[in-house]
Structures are given as structure tokens and as C-alpha cells.
Design an enzyme around this catalytic site. Structure first.
Site, PDB file in Angstrom:
ATOM      1  N   ASP A 259       0.917  -1.308  -0.038  1.00  0.00           N
ATOM      2  CA  ASP A 259       0.005  -0.200  -0.079  1.00  0.00           C
ATOM      3  C   ASP A 259       0.779   1.233  -0.184  1.00  0.00           C
ATOM      4  OD1 ASP A 259      -2.721  -1.485   0.425  1.00  0.00           O
ATOM      5  OD2 ASP A 259      -1.678  -2.019   2.337  1.00  0.00           O
ATOM      6  N   ASN A 283       9.771   2.148  -4.702  1.00  0.00           N
ATOM      7  CA  ASN A 283      10.736   0.921  -4.117  1.00  0.00           C
ATOM      8  C   ASN A 283      11.185   1.205  -2.552  1.00  0.00           C
ATOM      9  OD1 ASN A 283      10.157  -0.764  -6.260  1.00  0.00           O
ATOM     10  ND2 ASN A 283      12.339  -0.829  -7.115  1.00  0.00           N
TER      11      ASN A 283
END
Length: 312
Positions: A259, A283
Site C-alpha cells: 500500500d 521501491n
């Protein structure tokens, strides 16, 4: 008014203190931690500097207060996050195991988290928004949430708001075919889809994640961003795809990392990052999210995420 709108379940998470301890015997828990995939997304996006609105329901109890206090502290707009005095706040109990697997016991659909009214989807709330983020867990909850989400998607599209979807499929609850069916109206409207490899295959019926992601792009999704955990992510757009490596961190709690990844990618788009930087930023935020116990606790602020990217 919000730049990003998220809607769905808000709940608390209570987890086993030690890895490897299931629910089949007495032992210690820690929590409550504010949680719920759409709420985690909203909180992280707000921490990263976006104007975020969250639509959901909590109970009039201390668990509800834990959630609202956290979202409010981080700047999430809660005007359409209601308190239901007749139901308790949703709860998820979580156990972690040495092989990386998790086990959950949920009290969600029949709790306050399962309550939504279509009337809460106000058309003027979407004016000026850039993204509406949908989570498959909310679609899977009950019919009331499906109707509200489909209305939100319709209202958003009429106003030029781009739709993003994290499938977050729960086939153990409804079955793969049913989940695929309820996701279809959102997939058909989506500009962004953020699946895991397994979710991409379940969503499309394809036999590999790569084939599934390419199929989604060919079907009209603008950006498909495949989340690959400690292997990083792969971005698919029409005519090309590229991989972006992961950041190395010590994992403490993986819940909510996906999320936070979604939130970071969309915030990167808002800030004008190119696609590769959006994926690298996502990332980095996803990596930081796993470094603390609790689904929202590792979500970084923008400056911290950028500093981590520069150091790594």
C-alpha cells in the site's frame, strides 16, 4: 480539496509478538496498530506530502480513536470518514511465520469497517483530484462497498480523475472467479494497476506474471506496475517494460508495504517524476515500510524517503 482519494476499510491490527506463534494456543500479542489497506495507503500518501482524503467508517471506541488520531495527525482529510455508534471498529489478528507466510483472523465486514453509504460519495469532493485509489480488499468486503466504489469510479471518470487499483485479491473469501468479476469494472476504468505476480495472474487468467501484465496494458491500462518484493518492481507501459531493483533492508513487518508502494508511485507522478524515478521512489518507500512493526509505522515522510534513496 484532496489530490488523492482513498476509500475502504479502516481497522486495527493486533499481532503475535513472536514469529512462529499461531492462534492455536495462548501467547502474547502487540497492538493495536492502525491498519486497513486503503487507510494505510492514505496515511502514507499524506506523509509523503500529498493532499489526501479518506472515506471509511470506524466504531465509537478506542480502536476507532487509534485510527482517526493517526490519520488526522498525518494530515488526511476525514470529513467523509464516519463514526458508527452501533458497531465496533474492525480488527485483524495477525501471526507471522519463519517462511514469511502470515495467518489472519478478521472482524471486518460485519464491523463498522463494513459500513458505507453511496450518499457519502460526493461529486464535488472529486473536483480537482488527480487520483482515486481502489483496493480489492474493499471490493471484496460486501455489496454496500462495491456499490459505493463503483459510484466513486463513475464520478471520478466524469471529472477526469485517474483510477488506480491495487487488486489485493482475497480469493480465500470469495473465490478467484468472483473476485475477478467484481474487479472487472475497476480494471476497465483504471489507468494504474499495482498487482503482485499472483494477483496479476488471478486477475487475468494468464499463466505468468509477465503475460498477465502485458495483457492488462494491451487491454487499456496505462501503467501496470508489478510488485516483486525483494526483487524490486517492473513497470509495463504500451510498447515497453523495465525493471527497477529493490533496496536492501532488514524486514520487521511486511504488512502495508504494498500500500505504501502504491502511495509513493502516485505521489511521484504528482511531483512530476519520470516513470523510472516513480518506481525507484516507490521501491524505497515500500522498503522503509517493512522496517518497523505495525502496518503504518514504517511509512516515511517525503524527505526521509528521498534521503534514503540518495544514500542507497
Amino acid at each position: 480539496m484532496p489530490e488523492i482519494i482513498s476509500l475502504g476499510e479502516a481497522l486495527v491490527e493486533i499481532m503475535r509478538h513472536e514469529v512462529g506463534v499461531g492462534f492455536d494456543r495462548p501467547d502474547f500479542f502487540v497492538g493495536p496498530f492502525p491498519s486497513g489497506a486503503p487507510a494505510i495507503f492514505a496515511d502514507c500518501a499524506a506523509r509523503l506530502g500529498a493532499r489526501v482524503g479518506f472515506i471509511g467508517t470506524v466504531g465509537n471506541d478506542d480502536f476507532g480513536k487509534v485510527i482517526l488520531d493517526r490519520l488526522e495527525k498525518d494530515g488526511v482529510d476525514l470529513r467523509y470518514c464516519y463514526i458508527d455508534s452501533h458497531l465496533t471498529t474492525g480488527v485483524a489478528f495477525v501471526a507471522y511465520f519463519e517462511d514469511g507466510s502470515r495467518k489472519f483472523i478478521y472482524h471486518i465486514g460485519n464491523a463498522a469497517s463494513g459500513v458505507i453509504e453511496e450518499e457519502r460519495i460526493k461529486e464535488d469532493y472529486f473536483e480537482g483530484a488527480s487520483f482515486l485509489h481502489i483496493n480489492g480488499s474493499a471490493l471484496s468486503m460486501n455489496e454496500a462497498w462495491r456499490k459505493a466504489i463503483y459510484r466513486a469510479v463513475s464520478v471520478a471518470r466524469e471529472r477526469g480523475v485517474k483510477i488506480s487499483l491495487d487488486p489485493n485479491l482475497r480469493p480465500e473469501i470469495l473465490g478467484v472467479d468472483k473476485v475477478r468479476d467484481i474487479c472487472r469494472p475497476v480494471v476497465e476504468a483504471a489507468s494504474f494497476v499495482f498487482p503482485s505476480g499472483e494477483e496479476a495472474m488471478m486477475l487475468t487468467g494468464k499463466v505468468t506474471p509477465d503475460e498477465a501484465c502485458r495483457f492488462l496494458v494491451e487491454s487499456g491500462v496505462e501503467y501496470v506496475v508489478l510488485k516483486r518484493g525483494d526483487k524490486g518492481s517492473t513497470v509495463y507501459v504500451k510498447g515497453r517494460s523495465f525493471e527497477v531493483p529493490a533496496f536492501k533492508v532488514d524486514e520487521v513487518d511486511p504488512t502495508g508495504a504494498g500500500d505504501c508502494f502504491d502511495a509513493a508511485f502516485l505521489v511521484g507522478m504528482l511531483r512530476g517524476f519520470d516513470l523510472e524515478k516513480c518506481a525507484r521512489f516507490a521501491n524505497a518507500v515500500g522498503a522503509l515500510a517493512v522496517t518497523r512493526k505495525g502496518p503504518m509505522e514504517g511509512a516515511p515522510f517525503f524527505e526521509d524517503a528521498m534521503s534514503f534513496m540518495e544514500r542507497s
